[in-house]
Design an enzyme around this catalytic site. Sequence first.
Site, PDB file in Angstrom:
ATOM      1  N   GLU A 179     -35.825  -8.235  -9.619  1.00 39.41           N
ATOM      2  CA  GLU A 179     -35.435  -8.277  -8.076  1.00 39.41           C
ATOM      3  C   GLU A 179     -33.963  -7.663  -8.006  1.00 39.41           C
ATOM      4  O   GLU A 179     -33.111  -8.184  -8.695  1.00 39.41           O
ATOM      5  CB  GLU A 179     -35.434  -9.623  -7.718  1.00 39.41           C
ATOM      6  CG  GLU A 179     -34.993  -9.730  -6.171  1.00 39.41           C
ATOM      7  CD  GLU A 179     -35.239 -11.296  -5.588  1.00 39.41           C
ATOM      8  OE1 GLU A 179     -34.961 -11.280  -4.464  1.00 39.41           O
ATOM      9  OE2 GLU A 179     -35.547 -12.065  -6.339  1.00 39.41           O
ATOM     10  N   LYS A 200     -40.468 -11.997  -2.274  1.00 39.18           N
ATOM     11  CA  LYS A 200     -41.015 -13.121  -1.722  1.00 39.18           C
ATOM     12  C   LYS A 200     -42.346 -13.066  -1.609  1.00 39.18           C
ATOM     13  O   LYS A 200     -42.740 -12.185  -1.013  1.00 39.18           O
ATOM     14  CB  LYS A 200     -40.090 -13.530  -0.562  1.00 39.18           C
ATOM     15  CG  LYS A 200     -40.282 -15.027  -0.535  1.00 39.18           C
ATOM     16  CD  LYS A 200     -38.963 -15.583  -1.612  1.00 39.18           C
ATOM     17  CE  LYS A 200     -39.118 -16.929  -1.842  1.00 39.18           C
ATOM     18  NZ  LYS A 200     -38.333 -17.258  -3.036  1.00 39.18           N
TER      19      LYS A 200
END
Length: 586
Positions: A179, A200
């Site tokens: 990420e 997410k």
Amino acid sequence: MYSFKIDFADPRDDAAARLRFGARNPRATLVARTLAEVRPVLDAVEDAARAGAWVVGQLRYEAAPAFDAALRTHAADGPLAWFAVFDAPEPWDDALAPGDATVQWDEALARPAFDAAIARIRSAIAAGECYQVNYTAPLSGRLQGDALALFDALRRAQPGGYAAYLDMGDEATLSVSPELFFDWRAGADGAGDILTRPMKGTAARGATLDEDAASAAQLRASPKERAENVMIVDLLRNDLSRIAQPHSVRVPRLFHTQALPTVWQMTSDVVARTRAGTRLADVFGALFPCGSVTGAPKRSAMQQIHALESAPRGVYCGAVGVVRPGGAGGVAATFNVPIRTVALRGAQVTCGIGSGITAGSQAADEWREWAAKRVFVERASEPFDLLETLALDGGVLRHRAEHLARMTAAAAHFGRPWDAARVQSCLHALCAAHGAGLWRVRLLLDAQGAPRAEAFVLQPTAQPVVLALATRPFADAHGEFTRHKTTRRAHYAAFAPPPGVFDTLLYNTAGEITESTFGNVAALLDGHWITPPLACGLLPGVGRAALLREGRVQEGVLRLQDVARVERWAFVNSLRGWLDATLAMP
């Protein structure tokens, strides 16, 4: 001696070369041990980079109150910020660390405590206190071996992304995060482009190509996962607006599915143009911690986290990155969100696992998601070789091409080098030395892609062989060490057959027959020979595949309640072929 390795993707161009370099013995270290020191340290980091230095370092999650006193955290268990300053980076060293690394992990969070935490979060959401909370818990263990060897294993387990090894003396950070937190490229006046990419939404990878594609499609279409992603995108849009030029905040990409080795992840891009006068400390002040690892609204979500989690997160969910010269007095700063990250102090290791909880979250689903996310560290925690077992009969390897194709696929899955010519040469030498007789050949491929082959006399097997039904489900039926053949076999060893029994017949948690511990099985049911489909959770055996091609068996789900109706059984693998079998019930 301090040492560092950085292996970051270019977040703006998938085809561009990675930012890869090493560094040792910094000319200075910049450390913040109190909240009041965090912003000055970041200012010093930026000033050094604008003056031509390269700076590598991290912030702990507990640095958050330095930017907003309302952000609640536990007391930090180490420096809030730590950075090393170098005149220039050293070339990346492709050589893997010598030796191995093994981690013995303690038991993770107990399921009743996990369920209670999820229920508490959902109650808080229902009461209007927040609408998403990122709940996490640490895994703890002890390292045997070399930290750099563990980092290499982690990079193989979680390739790509934003990997960093920071040996800071008293502690080390081994991050293989997929990420991006932010990538900021600013001119001398602080104006510039900033990209954030919150991650997410999660789905486990499928056992087959069709299942995998379906899993990705379900993730993209899931109202719950999309809502979870949008909540954080909105949070990041608001955070960026604090440092952005008017009307420059945009979302050019939404709901992108990214394939990782064990999970699909959903990401979105949020970009902006920073205002003149923006400093690195202002960027952190607007964004830190990343909303993807807090929840929303950030203040209330972090209050929930403080109440639910009993210990500091440390670098996990903080930031790890590089600040470097940007040309003409400018600066370039790239930081990851350190998920998929191991923190090391001496031999003690910790690794956080978590997920975003919303009103639609179910404890059972989140528990499965946590299990899928921790696979990367489990894969890296024990050395293993890829394995194929072949029959060598009169100097000829049976099903040679099929076994090599399966090992090729396993090498790709586990990120191992594959040199077909080197493997063929290894097998050629073994065949030349064992030109007569029947042999069991073990072909192994280590983490560096080096093959080796061993031969053992193969004795004939008396038929029928006896199989015994397992007394409990095989919980690892859908794991990657079941779908791919390796030397890591502890999950099979737990089902070792009793004396006088050839092998154990396994079944999954859904009550479906899968395989035995070292072969596939077939059953004559209702006049047809069937073998369990791969979707039930089993090794795609070479001998099994040959029987399917010949039409001798067909795929069919065989459940525990069907066992009593089976007319005949067979054990099947490439090494021993088809063996008639009988089943001994427990």
